[in-house]
Write an enzyme that holds these catalytic residues in place. Sequence first.
Site, PDB file in Angstrom:
ATOM      1  N   GLU A  93       0.825  -1.199   0.000  1.00  0.00           N
ATOM      2  CA  GLU A  93       0.000   0.000   0.000  1.00  0.00           C
ATOM      3  C   GLU A  93       0.864   1.256   0.000  1.00  0.00           C
ATOM      4  OE1 GLU A  93      -4.041  -1.515   2.191  1.00  0.00           O
ATOM      5  OE2 GLU A  93      -2.350  -1.053   3.513  1.00  0.00           O
ATOM      6  N   CYS A 106       3.608   8.643   0.358  1.00  0.00           N
ATOM      7  CA  CYS A 106       4.187   7.697   1.307  1.00  0.00           C
ATOM      8  C   CYS A 106       4.443   6.381   0.579  1.00  0.00           C
ATOM      9  CB  CYS A 106       3.238   7.493   2.488  1.00  0.00           C
ATOM     10  SG  CYS A 106       3.851   6.329   3.721  1.00  0.00           S
ATOM     11  N   CYS A 113       7.113  -6.732   6.595  1.00  0.00           N
ATOM     12  CA  CYS A 113       8.171  -6.166   7.436  1.00  0.00           C
ATOM     13  C   CYS A 113       8.543  -7.189   8.499  1.00  0.00           C
ATOM     14  CB  CYS A 113       7.680  -4.874   8.103  1.00  0.00           C
ATOM     15  SG  CYS A 113       8.926  -4.038   9.114  1.00  0.00           S
TER      16      CYS A 113
END
Length: 345
Positions: A93, A106, A113
């Site tokens: 995203e 962003c 992660c």
Amino acid sequence: MKEKKNLQGLTAEELKKFAADAGEAPFRGRQLFKWINKGEKSFEGMTDFSKELRRKLEDMAYIGGVKILRIQRDPHDGTMKFLFGLEDGNSVEGVFMKYRYGNSFCVSSQAGCRMGCTFCASALKGLARNLTAGEMADQIYEGEKAAGEKVNHIVVMGTGEPFDNYDNLKKFLEILHHPDGKNISYRNMTVSTSGIIPGIRKLAEDFPQVNLAVSLHSLIDRKRSEIMPVNRAYPLEELLEAAREYTQGTGRRITFEYALIKGQNDSVKDVELMKERLAGINCHVNLIPLNRVEETGLWGSGRKRAEEMAKELEAAGIAATVRRELGRNIDGACGQLRLKKETLK
């Protein structure tokens, strides 16, 4: 049959070499670089190439990247959250945000992660893989097309730990800065880390003008380790020393991100520790009312408490603000971006 080469994410020099290897003049590589970094993905759209050259390129190469699978718009602030599909079926995203100083994007640096921060949706499924420089850059290009507006500020604060993917991050920053690319000033770029000290030192050496944001979230070593497991590898005292070195070496102010978790890091003692331990560091504290992620079971302290803490820090001579809550209605705010698995259609 020879496999086609993906040109997305190649530097200007790499594209010059590609052109030369294909028997073309090196300036053709420069033209390719310009087109690709305008967001063009079809050789047919490259109008300064002959038809013969366009056919030749079509046979040899392609321009990959990401594909928009879904867009969510926040009607209150104009924020747009994108679900980008990758060629291997993973999805990440990214978020387009409007500010008074311009438009910011962003960017995600990894699919998933491995940092394991307790409040963050990005770590819920672990790390799938690193993103390439081209996949990072193409989030911006596709976002600009969908928004119908240009981006002039970049924050690498989406899914992933940027310093866990440093080589691709470095290439991405160089591509965006190149005068034949988007020509974005390094001063308009910000990289956020959970506190990987070797990455902080590399960034200071390679990109002293790029802004650095460090996720802090607690000034108590034990508590920070509970919230952010990375603290066990790079303890708080060492991190603060690396921050001092960064500000002294680059002359740049560092931003400490501090997500407020109710009952965990928002007490009077926490504020006193911030005053004590951040004193003397050229820094700005960005207080973030924690955004709700259902799976974590954690609650934010609320904007009122964040504003109280900001006032106390300011009174002690430490610059502090409360982050504007963009994209909260579409799960596009801090800590809410996540890895998804969806097939490109």
